[in-house]
Scaffold this motif. Structure first.
Motif, PDB file in Angstrom:
ATOM      1  N   PRO A 192     -16.708 -24.544 -39.117  1.00  0.00           N
ATOM      2  CA  PRO A 192     -16.931 -25.959 -39.403  1.00  0.00           C
ATOM      3  C   PRO A 192     -15.807 -26.613 -40.197  1.00  0.00           C
ATOM      4  CG  PRO A 192     -18.217 -24.629 -40.904  1.00  0.00           C
ATOM      5  CD  PRO A 192     -17.569 -23.668 -39.946  1.00  0.00           C
ATOM      6  N   ALA A 193     -14.772 -25.843 -40.570  1.00  0.00           N
ATOM      7  CA  ALA A 193     -13.707 -26.392 -41.413  1.00  0.00           C
ATOM      8  C   ALA A 193     -12.986 -27.557 -40.739  1.00  0.00           C
ATOM      9  CB  ALA A 193     -12.703 -25.305 -41.769  1.00  0.00           C
ATOM     10  N   ILE A 194     -12.986 -27.605 -39.401  1.00  0.00           N
ATOM     11  CA  ILE A 194     -12.259 -28.685 -38.724  1.00  0.00           C
ATOM     12  C   ILE A 194     -12.850 -30.044 -39.054  1.00  0.00           C
ATOM     13  CG2 ILE A 194     -11.487 -27.204 -36.832  1.00  0.00           C
ATOM     14  CD1 ILE A 194     -13.630 -28.494 -35.076  1.00  0.00           C
ATOM     15  N   PHE A 195     -14.140 -30.094 -39.445  1.00  0.00           N
ATOM     16  CA  PHE A 195     -14.753 -31.391 -39.759  1.00  0.00           C
ATOM     17  C   PHE A 195     -14.184 -31.984 -41.052  1.00  0.00           C
ATOM     18  CE2 PHE A 195     -18.331 -29.429 -37.276  1.00  0.00           C
ATOM     19  CZ  PHE A 195     -18.213 -30.268 -36.169  1.00  0.00           C
ATOM     20  N   LYS A 196     -13.653 -31.144 -41.927  1.00  0.00           N
ATOM     21  CA  LYS A 196     -13.091 -31.640 -43.180  1.00  0.00           C
ATOM     22  C   LYS A 196     -11.832 -32.464 -42.935  1.00  0.00           C
ATOM     23  CE  LYS A 196     -14.832 -27.719 -45.893  1.00  0.00           C
ATOM     24  NZ  LYS A 196     -14.472 -26.575 -46.755  1.00  0.00           N
ATOM     25  N   GLU A 197     -11.246 -32.319 -41.760  1.00  0.00           N
ATOM     26  CA  GLU A 197      -9.995 -33.006 -41.461  1.00  0.00           C
ATOM     27  C   GLU A 197     -10.218 -34.194 -40.523  1.00  0.00           C
ATOM     28  OE1 GLU A 197      -7.442 -29.975 -39.882  1.00  0.00           O
ATOM     29  OE2 GLU A 197      -8.108 -28.541 -41.388  1.00  0.00           O
ATOM     30  N   ARG A 198     -11.465 -34.563 -40.313  1.00  0.00           N
ATOM     31  CA  ARG A 198     -11.707 -35.662 -39.382  1.00  0.00           C
ATOM     32  C   ARG A 198     -11.089 -36.944 -39.925  1.00  0.00           C
ATOM     33  NH1 ARG A 198     -17.914 -37.885 -39.084  1.00  0.00           N
ATOM     34  NH2 ARG A 198     -17.832 -39.255 -40.901  1.00  0.00           N
ATOM     35  N   VAL A 199     -10.689 -37.807 -39.013  1.00  0.00           N
ATOM     36  CA  VAL A 199      -9.998 -39.043 -39.363  1.00  0.00           C
ATOM     37  C   VAL A 199     -10.945 -40.210 -39.164  1.00  0.00           C
ATOM     38  CG1 VAL A 199      -8.071 -40.567 -38.781  1.00  0.00           C
ATOM     39  CG2 VAL A 199      -7.762 -38.070 -38.742  1.00  0.00           C
ATOM     40  N   ASP A 200     -11.076 -41.028 -40.183  1.00  0.00           N
ATOM     41  CA  ASP A 200     -11.910 -42.225 -40.092  1.00  0.00           C
ATOM     42  C   ASP A 200     -11.028 -43.440 -39.811  1.00  0.00           C
ATOM     43  OD1 ASP A 200     -14.485 -41.059 -40.656  1.00  0.00           O
ATOM     44  OD2 ASP A 200     -13.778 -40.768 -42.710  1.00  0.00           O
ATOM     45  N   ILE A 201     -11.311 -44.116 -38.711  1.00  0.00           N
ATOM     46  CA  ILE A 201     -10.556 -45.289 -38.288  1.00  0.00           C
ATOM     47  C   ILE A 201     -11.467 -46.505 -38.394  1.00  0.00           C
ATOM     48  CG2 ILE A 201      -9.288 -46.360 -36.376  1.00  0.00           C
ATOM     49  CD1 ILE A 201      -8.835 -43.509 -35.292  1.00  0.00           C
ATOM     50  N   PRO A 202     -11.050 -47.561 -39.068  1.00  0.00           N
ATOM     51  CA  PRO A 202     -11.910 -48.753 -39.199  1.00  0.00           C
ATOM     52  C   PRO A 202     -12.366 -49.262 -37.829  1.00  0.00           C
ATOM     53  CG  PRO A 202     -10.006 -48.941 -40.638  1.00  0.00           C
ATOM     54  CD  PRO A 202      -9.770 -47.734 -39.798  1.00  0.00           C
ATOM     55  N   GLY A 203     -13.676 -49.460 -37.704  1.00  0.00           N
ATOM     56  CA  GLY A 203     -14.223 -49.992 -36.467  1.00  0.00           C
ATOM     57  C   GLY A 203     -14.300 -49.005 -35.325  1.00  0.00           C
ATOM     58  N   ALA A 204     -14.092 -47.722 -35.616  1.00  0.00           N
ATOM     59  CA  ALA A 204     -14.113 -46.699 -34.559  1.00  0.00           C
ATOM     60  C   ALA A 204     -14.918 -45.501 -35.031  1.00  0.00           C
ATOM     61  CB  ALA A 204     -12.697 -46.263 -34.210  1.00  0.00           C
ATOM     62  N   PRO A 205     -15.414 -44.692 -34.111  1.00  0.00           N
ATOM     63  CA  PRO A 205     -16.063 -43.442 -34.511  1.00  0.00           C
ATOM     64  C   PRO A 205     -15.035 -42.510 -35.146  1.00  0.00           C
ATOM     65  CG  PRO A 205     -16.546 -44.007 -32.217  1.00  0.00           C
ATOM     66  CD  PRO A 205     -15.431 -44.896 -32.649  1.00  0.00           C
ATOM     67  N   PRO A 206     -15.451 -41.593 -36.006  1.00  0.00           N
ATOM     68  CA  PRO A 206     -14.514 -40.619 -36.571  1.00  0.00           C
ATOM     69  C   PRO A 206     -13.977 -39.701 -35.469  1.00  0.00           C
ATOM     70  CG  PRO A 206     -16.769 -40.030 -37.123  1.00  0.00           C
ATOM     71  CD  PRO A 206     -16.819 -41.389 -36.514  1.00  0.00           C
ATOM     72  N   VAL A 207     -12.726 -39.268 -35.639  1.00  0.00           N
ATOM     73  CA  VAL A 207     -12.063 -38.469 -34.599  1.00  0.00           C
ATOM     74  C   VAL A 207     -11.431 -37.223 -35.218  1.00  0.00           C
ATOM     75  CG1 VAL A 207     -11.600 -40.508 -33.187  1.00  0.00           C
ATOM     76  CG2 VAL A 207      -9.878 -39.724 -34.838  1.00  0.00           C
ATOM     77  N   SER A 208     -11.087 -36.271 -34.373  1.00  0.00           N
ATOM     78  CA  SER A 208     -10.399 -35.067 -34.836  1.00  0.00           C
ATOM     79  C   SER A 208      -8.988 -35.417 -35.295  1.00  0.00           C
ATOM     80  CB  SER A 208     -10.354 -34.012 -33.724  1.00  0.00           C
ATOM     81  OG  SER A 208      -9.769 -34.532 -32.539  1.00  0.00           O
ATOM     82  N   SER A 209      -8.420 -34.559 -36.122  1.00  0.00           N
ATOM     83  CA  SER A 209      -7.102 -34.813 -36.686  1.00  0.00           C
ATOM     84  C   SER A 209      -6.054 -34.904 -35.580  1.00  0.00           C
ATOM     85  CB  SER A 209      -6.715 -33.701 -37.657  1.00  0.00           C
ATOM     86  OG  SER A 209      -6.486 -32.485 -36.952  1.00  0.00           O
ATOM     87  N   PRO A 210      -4.939 -35.608 -35.818  1.00  0.00           N
ATOM     88  CA  PRO A 210      -3.895 -35.701 -34.793  1.00  0.00           C
ATOM     89  C   PRO A 210      -3.383 -34.348 -34.316  1.00  0.00           C
ATOM     90  CG  PRO A 210      -3.522 -37.358 -36.468  1.00  0.00           C
ATOM     91  CD  PRO A 210      -4.653 -36.497 -36.967  1.00  0.00           C
ATOM     92  N   VAL A 211      -3.220 -33.385 -35.238  1.00  0.00           N
ATOM     93  CA  VAL A 211      -2.710 -32.073 -34.829  1.00  0.00           C
ATOM     94  C   VAL A 211      -3.708 -31.366 -33.919  1.00  0.00           C
ATOM     95  CG1 VAL A 211      -2.101 -29.753 -35.630  1.00  0.00           C
ATOM     96  CG2 VAL A 211      -1.198 -31.770 -36.816  1.00  0.00           C
ATOM     97  N   LEU A 212      -4.987 -31.324 -34.313  1.00  0.00           N
ATOM     98  CA  LEU A 212      -5.997 -30.678 -33.482  1.00  0.00           C
ATOM     99  C   LEU A 212      -6.128 -31.395 -32.144  1.00  0.00           C
ATOM    100  CD1 LEU A 212      -8.235 -28.631 -32.996  1.00  0.00           C
ATOM    101  CD2 LEU A 212      -9.807 -30.120 -34.257  1.00  0.00           C
ATOM    102  N   THR A 213      -6.098 -32.712 -32.151  1.00  0.00           N
ATOM    103  CA  THR A 213      -6.195 -33.476 -30.901  1.00  0.00           C
ATOM    104  C   THR A 213      -5.013 -33.157 -29.999  1.00  0.00           C
ATOM    105  OG1 THR A 213      -7.326 -35.269 -32.085  1.00  0.00           O
ATOM    106  CG2 THR A 213      -6.415 -35.790 -29.926  1.00  0.00           C
ATOM    107  N   TYR A 214      -3.814 -33.105 -30.569  1.00  0.00           N
ATOM    108  CA  TYR A 214      -2.622 -32.779 -29.783  1.00  0.00           C
ATOM    109  C   TYR A 214      -2.750 -31.406 -29.126  1.00  0.00           C
ATOM    110  CZ  TYR A 214       2.126 -31.270 -28.733  1.00  0.00           C
ATOM    111  OH  TYR A 214       3.238 -30.768 -28.098  1.00  0.00           O
TER     112      TYR A 214
END
Length: 363
Positions: free
Chosen positions: A316-338
């Protein structure tokens, strides 16, 4: 004596036997390079003597394990010392220096080439050149122990450290601070630090650990990346378009889902660095909140025609790096997404490189 020396001595013999004009006179291990019995000196790991026509050739081989760039540079320095000492004995017309290991990475081989040194490993990579003799072979294969060791630097625990470093490669990290920021033990950080230094992706000074080659690190991670481990399930929802986006925004930002759910893959990339849309919505979600997500998104299990994929990660550690974008759902970090995008089809690769260009440029 290094355990792999006998194997490398045999590998060297096999390569030399491919040249009919060579006469192998001897291949010895742990050879004394002293100029006289009373003069202290180093010992070569492997020393081979061959004849070609009327010329005597000596191959001096320094074995390093592991054979990462930092160790290879040390081997090259040692070989220079061997050559200077051995040339005073005038026992050979030609002296050929070689670096040897279980496996030498392309980076390590390039370092040898720049230093005008040959190389040899147990995977079959080889370059031996002298007096009109040229033996060169490259393979993508790695011995199994090496492959395991190579992947270890990108294990889930190590990945937490690497993603922390890549968030700001210019930051200098003390071991304790990095362990706390990454949520891992001091031992894990120490192991990663050693691996990064060995590969020359980082340096250590009084300020701490500095990531010096983030692009090389990310390239290697992409090649060795294994998708997040966990249960994958597929679902169908009647929600679509703006209605689905609004529902995701609300569902993933509720107090009970904070740090427990986020968009991933192409669904995350759509908010981080838009490139292409996908008919599949990808989510990372903790098992504990699955009932709430199923209800909120009106999900029905689907074996065909699914439009929602949910990954319940083992770590579950990947959730600690989630990115919050105003007006958008939270997303995975850029590195994990890449990394996730890089293991999709060709269009996914294109989306990955687009995201990297937008968000993962450090120079």
């Amino acid at each position: 004596m290094k355990e792999i020396e006998p194997q490398l001595a045999d590998a060297l013999r096999q390569q030399l036997e491919r040249i009919p004009s060579l006469e192998i006179q001897s291949i010895d291990r742990d050879w004394d390079l002293r100029t006289s019995p009373d003069t202290p000196g180093p010992r070569a790991d492997i020393l081979a003597r061959v004849k070609m026509a009327d010329r005597d050739i000596t191959l001096i081989c320094e074995v390093k394990e592991p054979g990462y760039p930092r160790q290879v540079r040390g081997a090259i320095d040692q070989l220079y010392a061997y050559m200077a000492r051995y040339q005073t004995r005038a026992e050979a017309d030609v002296i050929v220096p070689l670096v040897a290991a279980t496996w030498l990475s392309p980076e390590s081989r390039n370092i040898c080439a720049e230093a005008k040194m040959g190389w040899l490993d147990l995977a079959g990579n080889c370059r031996i050149a002298f007096d009109g003799v040229f033996i060169e072979r490259e393979t993508t294969e790695k011995p199994k122990p090496v492959a395991r060791s190579f992947r270890a630097v990108f294990s889930p625990k190590a990945g937490q450290v690497l993603r922390t470093l890549l968030r700001d490669p210019t930051h200098a990290w003390k071991v304790a601070d990095l362990a706390e920021a990454a949520g891992v033990s001091l031992g894990h950080v120490s192991n990663v630090r050693t691996a990064l230094r060995d590969r020359e992706w980082a340096t250590v000074d009084d300020e701490g650990l500095h990531l010096t080659a983030p692009d090389a690190l990310l390239d290697s991670w992409r090649t060795s990346y294994e998708p997040v481990r966990g249960r994958r399930s597929f679902w169908y929802t009647i929600l679509h378009g703006r209605q689905l986006e609004d529902t995701l925004l609300e569902a993933l930002n509720r107090p009970d889902t904070e740090e427990h759910a986020m968009l991933g893959g192409l669904s995350a990339a759509q908010w981080l660095a838009p490139y292409m849309r996908s008919n599949m919505t990808t989510l990372y979600a903790a098992t504990t909140i699955m009932p709430e997500l199923i209800e909120a998104l009106k999900l029905k299990p689907s074996k065909s025609g699914a439009n929602v994929e949910i990954i319940e990660p083992d770590d579950p550690a990947i959730f600690k790096e989630r990115v919050d974008i105003p007006g958008a759902p939270p997303v995975s970090s850029p590195v994990l997404t890449y990394l996730d995008l890089s293991h999709l089809d060709d269009r996914g690769h294109e989306a990955a490189e687009h995201l990297r260009e937008k968000l993962l440029k450090w120079h």
